[in-house]
Scaffold this active site. Structure first.
Site, PDB file in Angstrom:
ATOM      1  N   GLU A  35      44.253  44.776  73.062  1.00 16.23           N
ATOM      2  CA  GLU A  35      43.891  45.446  74.315  1.00 16.23           C
ATOM      3  C   GLU A  35      43.410  46.866  74.031  1.00 16.23           C
ATOM      4  O   GLU A  35      42.439  47.340  74.626  1.00 16.23           O
ATOM      5  CB  GLU A  35      45.091  45.457  75.245  1.00 16.23           C
ATOM      6  CG  GLU A  35      44.879  46.243  76.530  1.00 16.23           C
ATOM      7  CD  GLU A  35      46.199  46.587  77.204  1.00 16.23           C
ATOM      8  OE1 GLU A  35      46.295  47.680  77.803  1.00 16.23           O
ATOM      9  OE2 GLU A  35      47.133  45.770  77.115  1.00 16.23           O
ATOM     10  N   HIS A  36      44.088  47.552  73.105  1.00 15.78           N
ATOM     11  CA  HIS A  36      43.675  48.907  72.730  1.00 15.78           C
ATOM     12  C   HIS A  36      42.357  48.884  71.956  1.00 15.78           C
ATOM     13  O   HIS A  36      41.467  49.705  72.203  1.00 15.78           O
ATOM     14  CB  HIS A  36      44.759  49.562  71.870  1.00 15.78           C
ATOM     15  CG  HIS A  36      45.907  50.108  72.656  1.00 15.78           C
ATOM     16  ND1 HIS A  36      46.143  51.457  72.778  1.00 15.78           N
ATOM     17  CD2 HIS A  36      46.895  49.496  73.360  1.00 15.78           C
ATOM     18  CE1 HIS A  36      47.223  51.655  73.523  1.00 15.78           C
ATOM     19  NE2 HIS A  36      47.698  50.469  73.878  1.00 15.78           N
TER      20      HIS A  36
ATOM     21  N   GLU B 207      53.014  55.428  72.919  1.00 16.00           N
ATOM     22  CA  GLU B 207      53.200  54.665  74.156  1.00 16.00           C
ATOM     23  C   GLU B 207      54.581  54.018  74.187  1.00 16.00           C
ATOM     24  O   GLU B 207      55.245  53.989  75.224  1.00 16.00           O
ATOM     25  CB  GLU B 207      52.117  53.582  74.256  1.00 16.00           C
ATOM     26  CG  GLU B 207      52.210  52.746  75.523  1.00 16.00           C
ATOM     27  CD  GLU B 207      51.156  51.652  75.572  1.00 16.00           C
ATOM     28  OE1 GLU B 207      51.286  50.755  76.425  1.00 16.00           O
ATOM     29  OE2 GLU B 207      50.210  51.692  74.754  1.00 16.00           O
TER      30      GLU B 207
ATOM     31  N   HIS C 105      48.707  43.074  72.682  1.00 14.97           N
ATOM     32  CA  HIS C 105      48.642  44.440  73.201  1.00 14.97           C
ATOM     33  C   HIS C 105      47.799  45.332  72.290  1.00 14.97           C
ATOM     34  O   HIS C 105      47.045  46.185  72.761  1.00 14.97           O
ATOM     35  CB  HIS C 105      50.052  45.009  73.319  1.00 14.97           C
ATOM     36  CG  HIS C 105      50.092  46.436  73.751  1.00 14.97           C
ATOM     37  ND1 HIS C 105      50.351  47.466  72.871  1.00 14.97           N
ATOM     38  CD2 HIS C 105      49.864  47.020  74.954  1.00 14.97           C
ATOM     39  CE1 HIS C 105      50.305  48.604  73.523  1.00 14.97           C
ATOM     40  NE2 HIS C 105      50.015  48.372  74.772  1.00 14.97           N
TER      41      HIS C 105
ATOM     42  N   GLU D 225      44.921  53.930  65.939  1.00 13.06           N
ATOM     43  CA  GLU D 225      45.527  53.389  67.159  1.00 13.06           C
ATOM     44  C   GLU D 225      47.019  53.106  66.983  1.00 13.06           C
ATOM     45  O   GLU D 225      47.756  53.033  67.969  1.00 13.06           O
ATOM     46  CB  GLU D 225      44.794  52.112  67.581  1.00 13.06           C
ATOM     47  CG  GLU D 225      44.831  51.826  69.073  1.00 13.06           C
ATOM     48  CD  GLU D 225      44.182  52.917  69.897  1.00 13.06           C
ATOM     49  OE1 GLU D 225      44.556  53.060  71.085  1.00 13.06           O
ATOM     50  OE2 GLU D 225      43.304  53.630  69.357  1.00 13.06           O
TER      51      GLU D 225
END
Length: 532
Positions: free
Chosen positions: A148-149, A225, A145, A218
């Site tokens: 992905e960012h 999130e 994940h 990030e």
């Protein structure tokens, strides 16, 4: 971008008709014989087969000449299937005339699959990777994940700004998501920009800059999130459900990973994850819409031809790779909030894998049990949902059927007022225990129609078709036609559904996750004793 498990749980591992040299007569005979067999015989035979071999590409020259028999084999199989279906089932012509999915496999193991849709001016192309949170370890959980960012934060050739401008100037759309078993990157563009989309996908996947400063920034984005996800009760409950149902295995880990990992994962960790998981045999290049298969193969060879095919011995022993099996554990997790007037709960049993003989019957059972939402009124079809609605036991209740490579979860998710939790649990438990007694032929036929409609609506648009191609290639090794899926659904009987229900529910351990006002929730032992 979303990182949840959104893949529709459809289909099961079929027989592969695409042998290197297709004997058309033999194929027709096989399809005729299989069509006469009971459904269970077909599925058991299918399950015993290994993953199919797909035609291998031996070089770009042959690719450019399109010198492969995959298309011919698929076409002959389609013709044989059509002959069988025409004589036994009145399927609509649009099912039998569905476009062919062309599949090519390179010597490295990389697969390219596409479906050309005549009249389309846009295309969706993407990369489906057999890598998700279940293949992470305790040390690097959350890496897929996190990548992905980071993929959208710039590469060695493009800054983040240049990447965004290039996509916007094409009028395109670039997206990605991570699930427990797959990582996906895809782009939607005009026909003339397919080559640029493939260039960008390869660039962000294989040449991401992974700038340490960007990684640090990030972390806060992902932590925010996580807070948003945890505010969504359904997401929270289903994460806890996986955590208890598959405790101690990769499937029990969350997609985002624990907070400690989000704060500690380094550039080296992310690079190691790419090196150990982004291998040619684990990747599928899929396309749908205005896509030429030969050109897509050439582009895949050009941009992804250098992928490694396997791990070295040191990498196999590293703590970056988790290859354990998903083992279901009967257990529950309860998080009580005394101030919460609502209860959110999920009750699940071990379901089927994608390739299980029970996969299709459970899909039908999921449709048969259905769902109920008080806001939509009290018109329900299943006995369970009718009992819930008539007695106003819940605000909503829905059935889920989640398949994985080696196991699955089948269950119900419900939202109810705290004072009705005990009665709701009793209603659900008794209905599941008695489901064999009230499933009728009429119920099954109605569920078949609904399941077929759901399947067709899930194939509406280039992106959905591309998604279906990529997912099926990873899970089954080939793509089934809509006609074949209809045939498999049509052949299911009441006995098939009852057999699947008996296997899942009767005297079986369960897993449960509940959050909120749950002081009235019966004990694990009580639910277990009332499972038959």
């Amino acid at each position: 971008r979303t990182s949840r498990d959104t893949s529709p749980n459809l289909l099961l591992d079929p027989i592969n008709p695409n042998h290197h040299r297709t004997d058309h007569t033999k194929t027709k005979k096989i399809m005729t014989i299989l069509n006469k067999l009971p459904t269970r015989s077909i599925l058991q035979w299918t399950f015993s087969r290994s993953r199919p071999s797909i035609h291998q590409a031996h070089g770009r020259r042959r690719l450019s000449n399109n010198a492969f028999s995959a298309t011919a084999a698929a076409a002959s199989t389609s013709a044989a299937t059509k002959t069988t279906l025409d004589t036994n089932t009145n399927f609509p012509s649009y099912l039998l005339a569905a476009p062919t999915t062309e599949i090519t496999q390179f010597p490295s193991g990389l697969r390219v699959a596409s479906e050309t849709i005549l009249g389309s001016n846009t295309a969706t192309v993407g990369v489906w990777i057999d890598a998700g949170s279940r293949y992470e370890t305790v040390h690097n959980n959350g890496a897929a994940h996190f990548l992905e960012h980071m993929a959208f934060k710039g590469t060695s050739r493009r800054t983040q700004y240049n990447l965004e401008i290039e996509i916007e100037n094409m009028g395109g759309h670039l997206n990605a998501y991570t699930s427990r078993e797959q990582t996906v990157y895809f782009a939607k563009v005009f026909q003339k920009d397919v080559h640029r989309a493939m260039d960008i996908l390869a660039d962000i996947l294989l040449h991401s800059k992974l700038d340490p400063m960007a990684i640090t920034r990030e972390r806060d984005v992902i932590l925010r999130e996580m807070k948003e996800v945890n505010k969504q009760n359904e997401e929270l409950v289903l994460d806890h459900l996986h955590g208890t149902a598959f405790a101690g295995s990769g499937l029990g880990r969350t997609i985002l990973g624990p907070e400690a990992n989000i704060r500690s994962l380094t550039r080296d960790d992310l690079r190691e994850y790419i090196d150990t998981h982004y291998l040619a045999p684990s990747m599928v290049i899929a396309g749908a819409g205005a896509v030429d298969h030969g050109m897509l193969c050439e582009l895949a060879d050009h941009y992804f031809g250098g992928l490694r095919t396997e791990l070295d011995e040191e990498q196999k022993k590293s703590d970056a790779v988790c290859l354990d099996k998903g083992k279901f554990v009967g257990s529950d997790v309860r998080i009580h909030f005394p101030s919460d007037n609502m209860a959110h709960m999920a009750l699940a049993y071990e379901g089927s894998s994608w390739t299980s003989e029970y996969a299709y019957p459970l899909m039908l059972l999921q449709t048969l049990i259905g769902s109920y939402d008080r806001a939509a009124g009290k018109t329900v079809t299943s006995k369970l949902c009718y009992d819930v609605a008539a007695n106003e036991l819940a605000n909503s209740i829905s059935t889920f059927n989640t398949c994985y490579n080696d196991t699955g979860l089948f269950g119900l998710y419900a939202v109810a007022e705290r004072e009705k939790v005990a009665d709701l649990t009793t209603c659900i438990t008794h209905n599941l225990a008695q489901i064999l007694d009230y499933v009728s032929e009429e119920d099954v036929e109605r569920a078949k129609i609904a399941l077929k409609a759901t399947m067709l609506m899930g194939l509406d648009g280039n992106t959905n078709i591309c998604e279906d191609i990529g997912r099926q290639l990873l899970t089954y090794g080939r793509r089934m036609t809509p006609a074949e899926i209809f045939q498999r659904i049509e052949e299911l009987s009441v006995e098939d559904v009852k057999a699947a229900a008996y296997k899942v529910f009767h005297d079986k351990d369960h897993a449960m996750a509940a959050v909120g006002g749950i002081e009235g929730l019966p004990s694990y032992e009580w639910i277990r004793k009332n499972s038959y």
